[in-house]
Design a protein around this motif. Sequence first.
Motif, PDB file in Angstrom:
ATOM      1  N   GLY A 271       0.816  -1.212   0.000  1.00  0.00           N
ATOM      2  CA  GLY A 271       0.000   0.000   0.000  1.00  0.00           C
ATOM      3  C   GLY A 271       0.846   1.257   0.000  1.00  0.00           C
ATOM      4  O   GLY A 271       0.534   2.236  -0.697  1.00  0.00           O
ATOM      5  N   ALA A 272       1.937   1.243   0.767  1.00  0.00           N
ATOM      6  CA  ALA A 272       2.843   2.398   0.782  1.00  0.00           C
ATOM      7  C   ALA A 272       3.498   2.597  -0.582  1.00  0.00           C
ATOM      8  O   ALA A 272       3.683   3.733  -1.041  1.00  0.00           O
ATOM      9  N   LEU A 273       3.840   1.483  -1.246  1.00  0.00           N
ATOM     10  CA  LEU A 273       4.438   1.566  -2.574  1.00  0.00           C
ATOM     11  C   LEU A 273       3.472   2.171  -3.589  1.00  0.00           C
ATOM     12  O   LEU A 273       3.865   2.978  -4.443  1.00  0.00           O
ATOM     13  N   ILE A 274       2.192   1.794  -3.509  1.00  0.00           N
ATOM     14  CA  ILE A 274       1.190   2.297  -4.445  1.00  0.00           C
ATOM     15  C   ILE A 274       1.079   3.815  -4.348  1.00  0.00           C
ATOM     16  O   ILE A 274       0.962   4.511  -5.359  1.00  0.00           O
ATOM     17  N   GLU A 275       1.140   4.329  -3.135  1.00  0.00           N
ATOM     18  CA  GLU A 275       1.074   5.781  -2.960  1.00  0.00           C
ATOM     19  C   GLU A 275       2.365   6.443  -3.436  1.00  0.00           C
ATOM     20  O   GLU A 275       2.343   7.450  -4.141  1.00  0.00           O
ATOM     21  N   MET A 276       3.512   5.850  -3.077  1.00  0.00           N
ATOM     22  CA  MET A 276       4.800   6.469  -3.377  1.00  0.00           C
ATOM     23  C   MET A 276       5.110   6.480  -4.881  1.00  0.00           C
ATOM     24  O   MET A 276       5.689   7.438  -5.399  1.00  0.00           O
ATOM     25  N   THR A 277       4.706   5.452  -5.604  1.00  0.00           N
ATOM     26  CA  THR A 277       5.018   5.370  -7.029  1.00  0.00           C
ATOM     27  C   THR A 277       4.054   6.153  -7.907  1.00  0.00           C
ATOM     28  O   THR A 277       4.246   6.221  -9.127  1.00  0.00           O
ATOM     29  N   ALA A 280      -1.666   5.392  -7.110  1.00  0.00           N
ATOM     30  CA  ALA A 280      -2.943   5.864  -6.555  1.00  0.00           C
ATOM     31  C   ALA A 280      -3.368   7.161  -7.239  1.00  0.00           C
ATOM     32  O   ALA A 280      -4.553   7.341  -7.571  1.00  0.00           O
ATOM     33  N   LYS A 281      -2.417   8.053  -7.482  1.00  0.00           N
ATOM     34  CA  LYS A 281      -2.728   9.331  -8.129  1.00  0.00           C
ATOM     35  C   LYS A 281      -3.243   9.109  -9.547  1.00  0.00           C
ATOM     36  O   LYS A 281      -4.177   9.795 -10.003  1.00  0.00           O
ATOM     37  N   ALA A 282      -2.663   8.146 -10.260  1.00  0.00           N
ATOM     38  CA  ALA A 282      -3.104   7.854 -11.624  1.00  0.00           C
ATOM     39  C   ALA A 282      -4.535   7.332 -11.643  1.00  0.00           C
ATOM     40  O   ALA A 282      -5.336   7.717 -12.511  1.00  0.00           O
ATOM     41  N   MET A 283      -4.879   6.463 -10.696  1.00  0.00           N
ATOM     42  CA  MET A 283      -6.240   5.942 -10.615  1.00  0.00           C
ATOM     43  C   MET A 283      -7.245   7.064 -10.384  1.00  0.00           C
ATOM     44  O   MET A 283      -8.295   7.130 -11.027  1.00  0.00           O
ATOM     45  N   ILE A 284      -6.929   7.934  -9.439  1.00  0.00           N
ATOM     46  CA  ILE A 284      -7.850   9.015  -9.074  1.00  0.00           C
ATOM     47  C   ILE A 284      -8.022   9.997 -10.233  1.00  0.00           C
ATOM     48  O   ILE A 284      -9.135  10.463 -10.512  1.00  0.00           O
ATOM     49  N   ALA A 285      -6.934  10.306 -10.929  1.00  0.00           N
ATOM     50  CA  ALA A 285      -7.027  11.236 -12.058  1.00  0.00           C
ATOM     51  C   ALA A 285      -7.947  10.689 -13.143  1.00  0.00           C
ATOM     52  O   ALA A 285      -8.743  11.427 -13.740  1.00  0.00           O
ATOM     53  N   PHE A 286      -7.879   9.387 -13.403  1.00  0.00           N
ATOM     54  CA  PHE A 286      -8.747   8.774 -14.409  1.00  0.00           C
ATOM     55  C   PHE A 286     -10.209   8.813 -13.981  1.00  0.00           C
ATOM     56  O   PHE A 286     -11.098   9.182 -14.764  1.00  0.00           O
ATOM     57  N   LEU A 287     -10.471   8.448 -12.739  1.00  0.00           N
ATOM     58  CA  LEU A 287     -11.849   8.481 -12.244  1.00  0.00           C
ATOM     59  C   LEU A 287     -12.413   9.899 -12.274  1.00  0.00           C
ATOM     60  O   LEU A 287     -13.587  10.112 -12.610  1.00  0.00           O
ATOM     61  N   ALA A 288     -11.586  10.875 -11.931  1.00  0.00           N
ATOM     62  CA  ALA A 288     -12.040  12.268 -11.940  1.00  0.00           C
ATOM     63  C   ALA A 288     -12.379  12.723 -13.355  1.00  0.00           C
ATOM     64  O   ALA A 288     -13.311  13.515 -13.557  1.00  0.00           O
ATOM     65  N   SER A 289     -11.649  12.222 -14.346  1.00  0.00           N
ATOM     66  CA  SER A 289     -11.963  12.599 -15.732  1.00  0.00           C
ATOM     67  C   SER A 289     -13.306  12.039 -16.173  1.00  0.00           C
ATOM     68  O   SER A 289     -13.982  12.636 -17.022  1.00  0.00           O
ATOM     69  N   LEU A 290     -13.707  10.915 -15.611  1.00  0.00           N
ATOM     70  CA  LEU A 290     -14.988  10.306 -15.962  1.00  0.00           C
ATOM     71  C   LEU A 290     -16.156  10.989 -15.269  1.00  0.00           C
ATOM     72  O   LEU A 290     -17.238  11.143 -15.858  1.00  0.00           O
ATOM     73  N   LEU A 291     -15.969  11.397 -13.999  1.00  0.00           N
ATOM     74  CA  LEU A 291     -17.097  11.855 -13.187  1.00  0.00           C
ATOM     75  C   LEU A 291     -16.967  13.285 -12.681  1.00  0.00           C
ATOM     76  O   LEU A 291     -17.896  13.808 -12.056  1.00  0.00           O
ATOM     77  N   GLY A 292     -15.851  13.939 -12.939  1.00  0.00           N
ATOM     78  CA  GLY A 292     -15.616  15.255 -12.367  1.00  0.00           C
ATOM     79  C   GLY A 292     -16.593  16.317 -12.815  1.00  0.00           C
ATOM     80  O   GLY A 292     -16.803  17.314 -12.122  1.00  0.00           O
ATOM     81  N   HIS A 293     -17.231  16.131 -13.975  1.00  0.00           N
ATOM     82  CA  HIS A 293     -18.157  17.134 -14.501  1.00  0.00           C
ATOM     83  C   HIS A 293     -19.605  16.862 -14.094  1.00  0.00           C
ATOM     84  O   HIS A 293     -20.516  17.600 -14.490  1.00  0.00           O
ATOM     85  N   VAL A 294     -19.849  15.811 -13.293  1.00  0.00           N
ATOM     86  CA  VAL A 294     -21.184  15.448 -12.824  1.00  0.00           C
ATOM     87  C   VAL A 294     -21.404  16.076 -11.452  1.00  0.00           C
ATOM     88  O   VAL A 294     -20.458  16.227 -10.668  1.00  0.00           O
ATOM     89  N   ARG A 295     -22.657  16.441 -11.131  1.00  0.00           N
ATOM     90  CA  ARG A 295     -22.944  16.997  -9.800  1.00  0.00           C
ATOM     91  C   ARG A 295     -22.534  15.976  -8.726  1.00  0.00           C
ATOM     92  O   ARG A 295     -22.965  14.834  -8.761  1.00  0.00           O
ATOM     93  N   ALA A 456       6.420  -1.062 -11.899  1.00  0.00           N
ATOM     94  CA  ALA A 456       5.584   0.002 -12.469  1.00  0.00           C
ATOM     95  C   ALA A 456       6.135   1.378 -12.090  1.00  0.00           C
ATOM     96  O   ALA A 456       6.167   2.301 -12.913  1.00  0.00           O
ATOM     97  N   GLY A 457       6.571   1.520 -10.841  1.00  0.00           N
ATOM     98  CA  GLY A 457       7.119   2.803 -10.404  1.00  0.00           C
ATOM     99  C   GLY A 457       8.389   3.170 -11.137  1.00  0.00           C
ATOM    100  O   GLY A 457       8.605   4.333 -11.511  1.00  0.00           O
TER     101      GLY A 457
END
Length: 626
Positions: A271-277, A280-295, A456-457
Amino acid sequence: MSGSLSHTAADASAAERPAASAVARVEGAFFGLIELAAAAIVLVEIVVLFAGVMARYVFHAPLVWSDELASILFLWLSMLGAVIALRRGEHMRMTGCLGFAGPQTRAVLEALGIVVPLAFLGLILHPALDYAIEEQFIVTPALEISNFWRALAIPAGLALMVLASFARLARFGSLKALLTAIAITAVLMGAFYLLGPVLKPLGQLNLIIFFVGVVGLCVFTGVPIAFAFALATFGYLALTTRTPMLVMVGRLDEGMSHLILLAVPLFIFLGALIEMTGMAKAMIAFLASLLGHVRGGLSYVLIGAMYLVSGISGSKIADMAAIAPILFPEMKARGAKEGDLVALLSATGAQTETIPPSIVLITIGSVTGVSIAALFTGGMVPALVLGACLCTVVWWRYRKEDLSHIRKPSAAEIGKLALVAIPAIALPFVIRAAVVEGIATATEVSTIGIVYAVAAGLLIYRRFDWRRLKPMLIETASLTGAIIFIVGCATAMAWGLTQSGFSQNLARAMAAIPGGAYGFLAISIVAFIILGSVLEGIPAIVLFGPLLFPIAKAAGVHEVHYAMVVIFAMGIGLFAPPFGVGYYGACAISKINPDEGLRHIWGYVAALLIGLVIVAAIPWFSIGFL
């Protein structure tokens, strides 16, 4: 005259400062070596277990000694990690009552949090050394070495915890509070010793005195939960039975030595590696692109992101720390209230407790014998049900959100972010599929995940901060020690309860509950919400899981279905104020005052309770895909 006295006092103070500084340096160097040793063991565990996986699956030449060596090192890692956690004050404890105390009372309670564990360590140290000496006659089957070297981890760790406790006492600010705490502890222990002959004839009434009274008193005064369990168990066995204390140490060893628990440090490090590499940021950025424009879109992203990354780190605090700093600034910029953000973050902590490879699921499997593959399969859909309930609240609260200033990303932008996120999004599913399909055990697959995350990192995200590796390994050891030591202490306590005949009485009482399986589920939900708020998750599961799961099966409740119900109930207790420490952890991560979230969290708690009732009422959500 007064000037002369003040001058003398100043000279004395100046003379004391270098001495205190020298002691602090020696202490720092000594415990720094312990931290290095624990970090090295984590690395060796990863290498040994991954080598075992490669030897078995790639070269078809199993290393027969790998699991045995890993088991020996794991006990040392757990004990050294417990030492680090004790020195840092990171053992699980309930601090809710401390907030209501005045400064002087709070100082005494803080001192008790150090003195009481030290008292237990002094009592158990000699039996632990005797236990290790007894183990020298047992020879391990593969490595053919004396089991003394494995068992020695227990007395060595306990002795180092004594030193860590004294180091914390030396740094304690109030001498008066410290002396008061020592006096209270000495008086109570002396009173119990003198009352020994009176306690023995009381029979099972002693269970209430020790396992309710002593545990409750310790927990609510802020004593770490593991030591509350251990001290109550020691007192019960020593004062009311003829059980040698070697037996208690044996149960402590048994609880800490399940090989399946070796997955705990490995998933924490993953889990620490996922955050450090940056995964986690890449996952969130993708999800935000899908739903960020929805209320309410970013709130949906928060729920989805917690679903994806949850359970891998072994710490909900780590999951939250990977997500909140990325999402919250933009959510605040869009007008979201701070209280609502921290309330939703806390609620997602409870919602995602069953997402594999959850450490709670692994713990349940180790203490109850329920198939971990079945638990991993059964945990996905129930979390979706609770997530849907949370999304309903989000939809209602943000139905009028103004998004006129938010630009919808183009398909090309979404595609680019998806391409970057694919390796990160794939990892949790690869881990879960490997365990469910029987390709690897939960312990083995964690090493595969670590190698995957490192590759991956380094190769894909080109983000790997080597300077953070040592602190991450030490944090892994500390959290592992806090978790595994509490499992060991709770195992000893559960054994004491079982030997007393309590489990049979509990079975009869639970069997008499009207309503059959649903009546049993209802009372379990209430019980585990309370236990989750007081004891936190893993201690409640380890203590009551072995007692209640057989009863649930006899009542006609499927083991996996029951596991999902009690985990969610426990999670709601853990993440709901005023006692749930998970809620305050979410506030700390978010840097938001807990009072801000109180006005907003109850809608989410109601949604979680509705989702829990749905999961409890419809077993298919938990067992439909088994």
